[in-house]
Scaffold this motif. Structure first.
Motif, mmCIF file in Angstrom:
data_model
loop_
_atom_site.group_PDB
_atom_site.id
_atom_site.type_symbol
_atom_site.label_atom_id
_atom_site.label_comp_id
_atom_site.label_asym_id
_atom_site.label_seq_id
_atom_site.Cartn_x
_atom_site.Cartn_y
_atom_site.Cartn_z
ATOM 1 N N SER A 8 11.299 4.268 4.649
ATOM 2 C CA SER A 8 11.501 5.660 5.060
ATOM 3 C C SER A 8 12.783 6.227 4.470
ATOM 4 N N GLU A 9 13.849 5.441 4.491
ATOM 5 C CA GLU A 9 15.130 5.915 3.954
ATOM 6 C C GLU A 9 15.094 6.037 2.437
ATOM 7 N N LEU A 10 14.428 5.132 1.758
ATOM 8 C CA LEU A 10 14.302 5.224 0.304
ATOM 9 C C LEU A 10 13.589 6.520 -0.091
ATOM 10 N N LEU A 11 12.514 6.834 0.610
ATOM 11 C CA LEU A 11 11.780 8.072 0.334
ATOM 12 C C LEU A 11 12.648 9.283 0.632
ATOM 13 N N GLU A 12 13.363 9.239 1.727
ATOM 14 C CA GLU A 12 14.237 10.344 2.111
ATOM 15 C C GLU A 12 15.314 10.589 1.055
ATOM 16 N N ARG A 13 15.910 9.513 0.556
ATOM 17 C CA ARG A 13 16.981 9.661 -0.448
ATOM 18 C C ARG A 13 16.477 10.312 -1.728
ATOM 19 N N GLN A 14 15.197 10.111 -2.042
ATOM 20 C CA GLN A 14 14.619 10.683 -3.254
ATOM 21 C C GLN A 14 13.959 12.039 -2.996
ATOM 22 N N GLY A 15 14.033 12.497 -1.762
ATOM 23 C CA GLY A 15 13.423 13.771 -1.433
ATOM 24 C C GLY A 15 11.909 13.745 -1.469
ATOM 25 N N ILE A 16 11.338 12.569 -1.233
ATOM 26 C CA ILE A 16 9.884 12.409 -1.269
ATOM 27 C C ILE A 16 9.347 12.373 0.160
ATOM 28 N N PRO A 17 8.400 13.237 0.489
ATOM 29 C CA PRO A 17 7.826 13.209 1.843
ATOM 30 C C PRO A 17 7.181 11.855 2.132
ATOM 31 N N GLU A 18 7.368 11.353 3.332
ATOM 32 C CA GLU A 18 6.770 10.081 3.707
ATOM 33 C C GLU A 18 5.328 10.318 4.143
ATOM 34 N N THR A 19 4.398 9.735 3.417
ATOM 35 C CA THR A 19 2.985 9.913 3.743
ATOM 36 C C THR A 19 2.355 8.581 4.105
ATOM 37 N N ARG A 20 1.333 8.622 4.925
ATOM 38 C CA ARG A 20 0.650 7.396 5.335
ATOM 39 C C ARG A 20 0.061 6.643 4.143
ATOM 40 N N PRO A 21 -0.566 7.338 3.167
ATOM 41 C CA PRO A 21 -1.104 6.582 2.011
ATOM 42 C C PRO A 21 -0.034 5.851 1.218
ATOM 43 N N ASP A 22 1.147 6.475 1.031
ATOM 44 C CA ASP A 22 2.223 5.806 0.300
ATOM 45 C C ASP A 22 2.696 4.554 1.050
ATOM 46 N N VAL A 23 2.908 4.700 2.347
ATOM 47 C CA VAL A 23 3.359 3.565 3.152
ATOM 48 C C VAL A 23 2.312 2.453 3.119
ATOM 49 N N ALA A 24 1.050 2.835 3.279
ATOM 50 C CA ALA A 24 -0.028 1.840 3.278
ATOM 51 C C ALA A 24 -0.123 1.121 1.935
ATOM 52 N N ALA A 25 0.083 1.858 0.844
ATOM 53 C CA ALA A 25 -0.007 1.260 -0.489
ATOM 54 C C ALA A 25 1.128 0.267 -0.725
ATOM 55 N N VAL A 26 2.343 0.652 -0.349
ATOM 56 C CA VAL A 26 3.487 -0.261 -0.513
ATOM 57 C C VAL A 26 3.295 -1.492 0.354
ATOM 58 N N ARG A 27 2.872 -1.253 1.569
ATOM 59 C CA ARG A 27 2.671 -2.376 2.495
ATOM 60 C C ARG A 27 1.606 -3.343 1.977
ATOM 61 N N ALA A 28 0.496 -2.811 1.497
ATOM 62 C CA ALA A 28 -0.583 -3.674 0.991
ATOM 63 C C ALA A 28 -0.139 -4.449 -0.236
ATOM 64 N N ARG A 29 0.585 -3.774 -1.143
ATOM 65 C CA ARG A 29 1.057 -4.466 -2.350
ATOM 66 C C ARG A 29 2.070 -5.548 -1.995
ATOM 67 N N PHE A 30 2.953 -5.237 -1.068
ATOM 68 C CA PHE A 30 3.942 -6.213 -0.612
ATOM 69 C C PHE A 30 3.255 -7.446 -0.033
#
Length: 219
Positions: free
Chosen positions: A52-74
């Protein structure tokens, strides 16, 4: 009735290094961001809080698909790494026996409170052969805040047993674990198997053990 809460990475499992490597790679691949893996630099040193903080620092809205994609890849990277080399995630000495021993004491309730996402925490515990069946677990799925994760672990343990504990002890390995425990009025015991004993002491931990082989955990 006493509640014993355990962190996972660095506390029950020796998995901090591979966890950080896979997390940073998953974020880099999906979001094209470089990740500082000094987790003390983030407001919340949890999987959800860091992302959440990484996205915030880059000015990128936090979306469920982005979180889900990072989580699945991790999770995929972590699973592949542990399959290739199981020694990357091992039990902190005595952790399995300590949990099994504490389960047998009627006066104790047990719970897990981890800053990891639940599926990755369970994966690491399985690889380390640390069984937590029937033990309530709270994770980064529940909140980015470690304090809130601890509170949820407390409530789930109380709900499972039908009795609210009179005292709580939290086992963790990092300064943010010390801070979270103290902010909630919980007793803290540090595990320095992977962590820095000096950092724990500076953060306010008065009891620090190298692992769970201490006679404290003997049957």
């Amino acid at each position: 009735m006493q509640l014993i809460i355990f962190d996972v990475d660095g506390t029950l499992t020796r998995s901090t290094s591979i966890d950080a490597t896979c997390y940073a790679r998953a974020v880099a691949e999906h979001l094209r961001m470089q990740v500082n893996t000094d987790w003390s630099m983030y407001r919340h040193a949890t999987d959800a809080g860091i992302l959440s903080e990484l996205l915030e620092r880059q000015g990128i809205p936090e979306t469920r698909p982005d979180v889900a994609a990072v989580r699945a890849r991790f999770l995929g990277l972590l699973s592949a790494a542990l399959t290739l080399d199981p020694t990357l995630c091992r039990e902190v000495p005595g952790a399995r026996a300590a949990i099994e021993s504490l389960r047998e004491v009627p006066e104790f309730q047990l719970a897990i409170a981890t800053g990891a996402w639940a599926d990755s925490a369970r994966l690491k515990l399985r690889h380390a052969s640390v069984g937590i069946d029937q033990i309530p677990l709270a994770s980064s799925d529940d909140s980015p805040s470690r304090e809130k994760i601890l509170e949820i672990a407390f409530e789930r343990a109380a709900a499972r047993s039908g009795q609210r504990p009179d005292a709580v002890t939290y086992f963790g390995d990092a300064p943010w674990d010390v801070s979270a425990a103290h902010s909630l009025g919980f007793r803290f015991i540090g595990i320095a198997c992977e962590g820095d004993m000096g950092q724990l002491r500076s953060a306010g931990a008065s009891v620090i053990l190298p692992d769970f082989t201490d006679e404290l955990f003997a049957g």
